[in-house]
Design an enzyme around this catalytic site. Structure first.
Site, mmCIF file in Angstrom:
data_model
loop_
_atom_site.group_PDB
_atom_site.id
_atom_site.type_symbol
_atom_site.label_atom_id
_atom_site.label_comp_id
_atom_site.label_asym_id
_atom_site.label_seq_id
_atom_site.Cartn_x
_atom_site.Cartn_y
_atom_site.Cartn_z
ATOM 1 N NE ARG A 38 52.057 30.903 42.895
ATOM 2 C CZ ARG A 38 52.263 31.711 41.858
ATOM 3 N NH1 ARG A 38 53.234 32.588 41.883
ATOM 4 N NH2 ARG A 38 51.484 31.607 40.793
ATOM 5 C CE1 TYR A 180 67.998 29.193 45.955
ATOM 6 C CE2 TYR A 180 68.746 27.330 47.287
ATOM 7 C CZ TYR A 180 67.921 28.442 47.120
ATOM 8 O OH TYR A 180 67.035 28.790 48.112
#
Ligand SMILES: NC(=O)c1ccc[n+]([C@@H]2O[C@H](COP(=O)([O-])OP(=O)(O)OC[C@H]3O[C@@H](n4cnc5c(N)ncnc54)[C@H](O)[C@@H]3O)[C@@H](O)[C@H]2O)c1
Length: 278
Positions: A38, A180
């Site tokens: 994806r 992150y």
């Protein structure tokens, strides 16, 4: 919430822009793109294949891989696919051994698999486990995947590695937390070190650092973590007045992976529409 549940079963789209490439820069090359069923990885795989590469897409989601294969096939693009969990060293090693046995070596490695895994935005709410999972997916996956392909790249004295940093790792994130940002900063640092180490073997190592790209995953985080007013304000602060598209990233990756970029190594290429200047 489990990170798998944030995806639907939607078939990914192959845009005309990805297919409309005038040159075939990768006609004798084999490429591997991780996390590519994806989003950005899929778009990048289609772009590389449209430019002539034999492309392997790896993902842990087999159904999504099959949908991605079919979507590309419908546009005359063949993508080979392999199940691989980028958060698991053994899965990467056996997956890449299999690909190398079938394809005879990987010339271009795109370390795309990554993400914030929907872990909390505020640092005080991020657990040790959240940090571990995010560092494993974003940093260790690059280590394990690179270690698996580098011996054959060194033997053939040719290789292109494109890692995925982020605007988060360079300037901070508006939707993902410190774990992150730290992981993507580590990817940029590792990219420079790998470029130094493997340059003498004819291998370039670069990374791309996109700002927000509205993939399925990001759209949800964006709506959850920023109000409508905040989102409008952020967009109005981006000099180019739009978000990064998957095609923008695919074009930058394919440039860095091509021989057009044969003298470029160790760079962290910003794709943020000038947002970081604002
Ligand atoms: N989307 C953004 O706004 C954005 C911005 C900057 C950087 N990035 C980086 O770009 C890369 C791709 O992002 P995206 O938004 O297209 O990702 P995504 O969340 O849309 O995921 C793409 C694919 O990765 C697969 N995946 C997730 N975990 C996996 C694992 N452990 N093993 C194998 N496959 C796995 C998923 O199944 C999915 O098919 C990531 O490294 C991300 O951190 C994204």
């Amino acid at each position: 919430m489990s990170d798998a549940s944030i995806y639907s079963e939607a078939t990914p789209e192959v845009s005309e822009q990805l297919l409309a490439v005038a040159c075939r820069r990768f006609s004798s090359r084999t490429a591997l793109v991780t996390g590519a069923a994806r989003g950005i990885g899929f778009a990048t795989a289609v772009r590389l294949a449209a430019e002539g590469a034999q492309v392997w897409i790896a993902d842990r989601d087999n159904d999504a891989l099959e949908r991605a294969y079919a979507a590309a096939r419908a546009h005359g693009i063949t993508l080979h696919h392999a199940i691989m969990d980028s958060a698991c060293a053994d899965s990467i090693r056996s997956g890449i051994a299999d690909i190398q046995a079938k394809a005879g070596g990987v010339d271009v490695l795109v370390n795309n698999a990554g993400g914030s895994l929907h872990t909390p935005f505020p640092l005080m709410e991020e657990s040790g486990r959240d940090w571990e999972r995010v560092m494993t997916l974003n940093v260790m996956s690059v280590v394990w995947t690179s270690q698996a392909v580098l011996p054959s790249m060194m033997q053939r004295r040719y290789g292109r590695i494109v890692n995925f940093g982020s605007k988060a790792g360079r300037f901070s994130s508006l939707i993902a937390g410190a774990n992150y940002a730290a992981s993507k900063g580590a990817v940029a640092a590792m990219t420079r070190q790998m470029a130094t180490e493997f340059g003498p073997s004819g291998i370039t190592v670069n990374c791309v650092c996109p700002g927000v790209v509205m993939t399925e995953r990001t759209q949800r985080l964006w709506a959850e973590r920023r109000t409508e007013e905040e989102r409008a304000k952020i967009l109005s602060d981006i000099p180019l007045r739009r978000y990064c598209s998957v095609e923008d990233v695919a074009a930058a990756v394919s440039f860095l992976a091509s021989d057009d970029a044969s003298f470029i190594t160790g760079v962290a290429l910003d794709l943020n529409g000038g947002q970081a200047m604002a």
